[in-house]
Design a protein around this motif. Structure first.
Motif, PDB file in Angstrom:
ATOM      1  N   LEU A 146     -50.322  18.723 -32.182  1.00 30.61           N
ATOM      2  CA  LEU A 146     -49.839  19.086 -30.852  1.00 30.61           C
ATOM      3  C   LEU A 146     -49.845  20.606 -30.674  1.00 30.61           C
ATOM      4  N   ARG A 147     -49.464  21.324 -31.707  1.00 31.90           N
ATOM      5  CA  ARG A 147     -49.538  22.789 -31.636  1.00 31.90           C
ATOM      6  C   ARG A 147     -50.993  23.250 -31.558  1.00 31.90           C
ATOM      7  N   TRP A 148     -51.859  22.530 -32.218  1.00 38.55           N
ATOM      8  CA  TRP A 148     -53.283  22.856 -32.184  1.00 38.55           C
ATOM      9  C   TRP A 148     -53.834  22.714 -30.759  1.00 38.55           C
ATOM     10  N   ILE A 149     -53.388  21.690 -30.055  1.00 39.86           N
ATOM     11  CA  ILE A 149     -53.795  21.552 -28.646  1.00 39.86           C
ATOM     12  C   ILE A 149     -53.267  22.727 -27.833  1.00 39.86           C
ATOM     13  N   LEU A 150     -51.990  23.039 -28.007  1.00 43.18           N
ATOM     14  CA  LEU A 150     -51.387  24.149 -27.261  1.00 43.18           C
ATOM     15  C   LEU A 150     -52.112  25.458 -27.567  1.00 43.18           C
ATOM     16  N   PHE A 151     -52.463  25.659 -28.815  1.00 37.52           N
ATOM     17  CA  PHE A 151     -53.213  26.863 -29.192  1.00 37.52           C
ATOM     18  C   PHE A 151     -54.533  26.928 -28.430  1.00 37.52           C
ATOM     19  N   ARG A 152     -55.254  25.817 -28.374  1.00 40.64           N
ATOM     20  CA  ARG A 152     -56.550  25.817 -27.697  1.00 40.64           C
ATOM     21  C   ARG A 152     -56.410  25.982 -26.186  1.00 40.64           C
ATOM     22  N   VAL A 153     -55.357  25.407 -25.611  1.00 39.61           N
ATOM     23  CA  VAL A 153     -55.114  25.576 -24.168  1.00 39.61           C
ATOM     24  C   VAL A 153     -54.897  27.047 -23.833  1.00 39.61           C
ATOM     25  N   GLU A 154     -53.985  27.684 -24.569  1.00 38.61           N
ATOM     26  CA  GLU A 154     -53.644  29.067 -24.260  1.00 38.61           C
ATOM     27  C   GLU A 154     -54.754  30.035 -24.672  1.00 38.61           C
ATOM     28  N   CYS A 155     -55.239  29.885 -25.892  1.00 39.33           N
ATOM     29  CA  CYS A 155     -56.256  30.807 -26.379  1.00 39.33           C
ATOM     30  C   CYS A 155     -57.566  30.635 -25.610  1.00 39.33           C
ATOM     31  N   GLY A 156     -57.908  29.391 -25.273  1.00 41.27           N
ATOM     32  CA  GLY A 156     -59.111  29.166 -24.486  1.00 41.27           C
ATOM     33  C   GLY A 156     -59.033  29.840 -23.130  1.00 41.27           C
ATOM     34  N   ALA A 157     -57.859  29.745 -22.497  1.00 44.81           N
ATOM     35  CA  ALA A 157     -57.672  30.391 -21.198  1.00 44.81           C
ATOM     36  C   ALA A 157     -57.711  31.906 -21.328  1.00 44.81           C
ATOM     37  N   GLY A 158     -57.128  32.438 -22.410  1.00 41.77           N
ATOM     38  CA  GLY A 158     -57.136  33.878 -22.606  1.00 41.77           C
ATOM     39  C   GLY A 158     -58.529  34.426 -22.869  1.00 41.77           C
ATOM     40  N   LEU A 159     -59.301  33.727 -23.691  1.00 42.82           N
ATOM     41  CA  LEU A 159     -60.644  34.190 -24.026  1.00 42.82           C
ATOM     42  C   LEU A 159     -61.581  34.130 -22.835  1.00 42.82           C
ATOM     43  N   ILE A 160     -61.480  33.063 -22.027  1.00 39.55           N
ATOM     44  CA  ILE A 160     -62.375  32.948 -20.871  1.00 39.55           C
ATOM     45  C   ILE A 160     -62.100  34.055 -19.868  1.00 39.55           C
ATOM     46  N   LYS A 161     -60.854  34.513 -19.817  1.00 39.47           N
ATOM     47  CA  LYS A 161     -60.527  35.631 -18.924  1.00 39.47           C
ATOM     48  C   LYS A 161     -61.127  36.939 -19.448  1.00 39.47           C
TER      49      LYS A 161
END
Length: 473
Positions: free
Chosen positions: A154-169
């Motif tokens: 579950l933390r791994w999903i949260l990491f990908r949600v936040e980090c994915g959004a940050g990197l795409i920006k």
């Protein structure tokens, strides 16, 4: 195996499960109330036509086996009922295996909807709900303490949600790197909320601070989720605060809320957990096998995140088990809106009595203040925002939408706030025009009472009538 469970997270699991059930309930309610006009047999993108050309293997769904509007409604309302039962805690009153099956049911039903939802369900939070919902099946109930490996995933999903959004920006629009995106975003976001006007008018230096804080929350804080407590809890709480700020500033369906739900699973609440028996062997085997599968499937999302050509909101398997996420890699500087109008005049002229259709969420009348709808998702309103960006986004459904307005279709009109025509007297012609919208200033708001100012840009769709209807002269 003593390491298999973490009794300290008993309350974290309980909060997570009840909150996730609430998100499921909103998602199924949205489907039940909107599907006829969007996906029904006479919808803008009918499911029967879609399943004829889409193989079951590519998009597994119950509706490949059978479709009728009544059957879809039964599935959606069953999803509502099961979600409500989970929200009330029914899974905790069942044996472990039965509780897992109860959590599996809404996942299967919602997967069936998303996989035939086409454009209407092409949002990142659909896959996110399915990925989180699948993991929830294996989180257990009161018969066992929460499995460590599921909490980690579950933390791994949260990491990908936040980090994915940050990197795409950071890789996308230069305004994110210059800290200037919020000079525009609150005005041009898909569906502003009641406070968005005020957020837009915050001092520009504060906008810079907001963007910088966003970068820290999405690119630095997620790493702390995998550190010992209480640091992980502090990181999760910071994410919750950030998401609540986003809830106040706009209408983003249940994206912010399910991110909050994920963050709550990482919070270690100060609570003495009740004693629980050891996890049965079959349960440990199933959980570890599923975890191994999800780690294996994570290859594609990870390679996408580290790629310079990162894509956002993509599912890499038809079951939406592991996906990639991201939002607002680019920010519009100008807001356009498609204004749809009809007339009962026999001959459409520029000076005809054109009356505007009012949508529930998207901007229309400049004097009408935006409302809060999230976590409820107004799918037509969101797609109208994309339609204003480019007609190509609306090519598959906009013509049918206009046709249903000309027919005064009851289900389509339910998606709108108000139709300017009585149900038994539909317009003879419908047209669409493109306008540029901008927020008014404080002075303009005081003088006119309008939160928007709009300027005509061009014709979007010329006056259109139903085929075969003769024009009277």
């Amino acid at each position: 195996m003593d390491w298999f469970t973490a009794s300290d997270y008993w309350l974290s699991r309980l909060v997570f499960q009840r909150a996730l059930a609430g998100v499921y309930l909103v998602a199924f309610l949205t489907a039940a109330l909107q599907f006829r006009a969007l996906l029904g047999s006479r919808g803008m993108l009918p499911i029967p036509r879609y399943v004829e050309r889409m193989p079951f293997k590519a998009a597994p769904s119950l509706f490949h086996l059978h479709y009728s509007d009544r059957f879809f409604a039964a599935c959606a309302w069953t999803g509502c009922a099961v979600s409500a039962a989970l929200l009330a805690g029914l899974d905790s009153r069942l044996p472990l295996g039965a509780g897992m099956l109860l959590w599996l049911l809404p996942w299967l039903l919602y997967l069936s909807i998303v996989n035939v939802g086409q454009t209407w369900y092409a949002f990142g939070w659909e896959s996110l709900l399915l990925e989180v919902g699948f993991l929830a099946v294996f989180l257990g109930n009161d018969d066992v303490a929460p499995p460590v490996v599921v909490l980690f995933l579950l933390r791994w999903i949260l990491f990908r949600v936040e980090c994915g959004a940050g990197l795409i920006k950071m890789r996308g629009d230069a305004c994110w790197r210059k800290l200037t995106c919020l000079d525009h975003h609150h005005e041009t976001q898909p569906m502003p909320g009641p406070l968005s006007w005020f957020f837009h008018h915050l001092p520009r230096p504060l906008h810079r601070v907001e963007v910088a804080a966003n970068h820290i929350t999405q690119l630095v804080v997620p790493v702390l989720l995998f550190t010992p407590q209480p640091v992980a809890t502090a990181a999760a709480v910071l994410m919750v605060v950030t998401q609540l700020w986003l809830v106040l500033s706009g209408n983003f369906s249940w994206l912010n809320w399910i991110t909050i739900v994920l963050a709550l699973s990482a919070v270690e609440f100060p609570y003495d957990a009740p004693p629980t028996p050891d996890a049965p062997l079959w349960y440990e085997i199933v959980v570890l096998a599923v975890a191994a599968l999800l780690v294996y499937l994570s290859y594609h999302p990870v390679t996408n995140m580290v790629s310079r050509r990162q894509i956002m909101n993509r599912s890499f398997d038809p079951l939406h088990l592991v996906n990639t996420y991201g939002a607002f890699g680019s920010v519009s500087r100008i807001r356009y809106e498609v204004v749809v109008e009809g007339t009962a005049d026999d001959v459409p002229r520029a000076d005809s009595d054109w009356r505007e259709y009012e949508f529930k969420g998207k901007p229309g009348d400049p004097r009408r203040w935006p409302r809060q709808f999230a976590p409820y998702h107004l799918r037509l309103d969101w797609l109208m925002w994309f339609a204003a960006l480019s007609p190509g986004y609306a090519g598959s459904w906009f013509g049918t939408f206009v046709e249903r307005l000309l027919e005064s279709d009851r289900d389509t009109l339910k998606l709108l706030r108000r139709s300017p025509f009585p149900p038994d007297a539909p317009p003879r012609y419908v047209r669409a025009r493109l306008f540029r919208y901008r927020y008014t200033s404080w002075r303009e708001l005081r003088e006119t009472g309008a939160c928007w100012e709009r300027t005509y840009v061009r014709e979007y769709l010329p006056p259109t009538r139903l085929a075969g209807v003769a024009q009277r002269s």
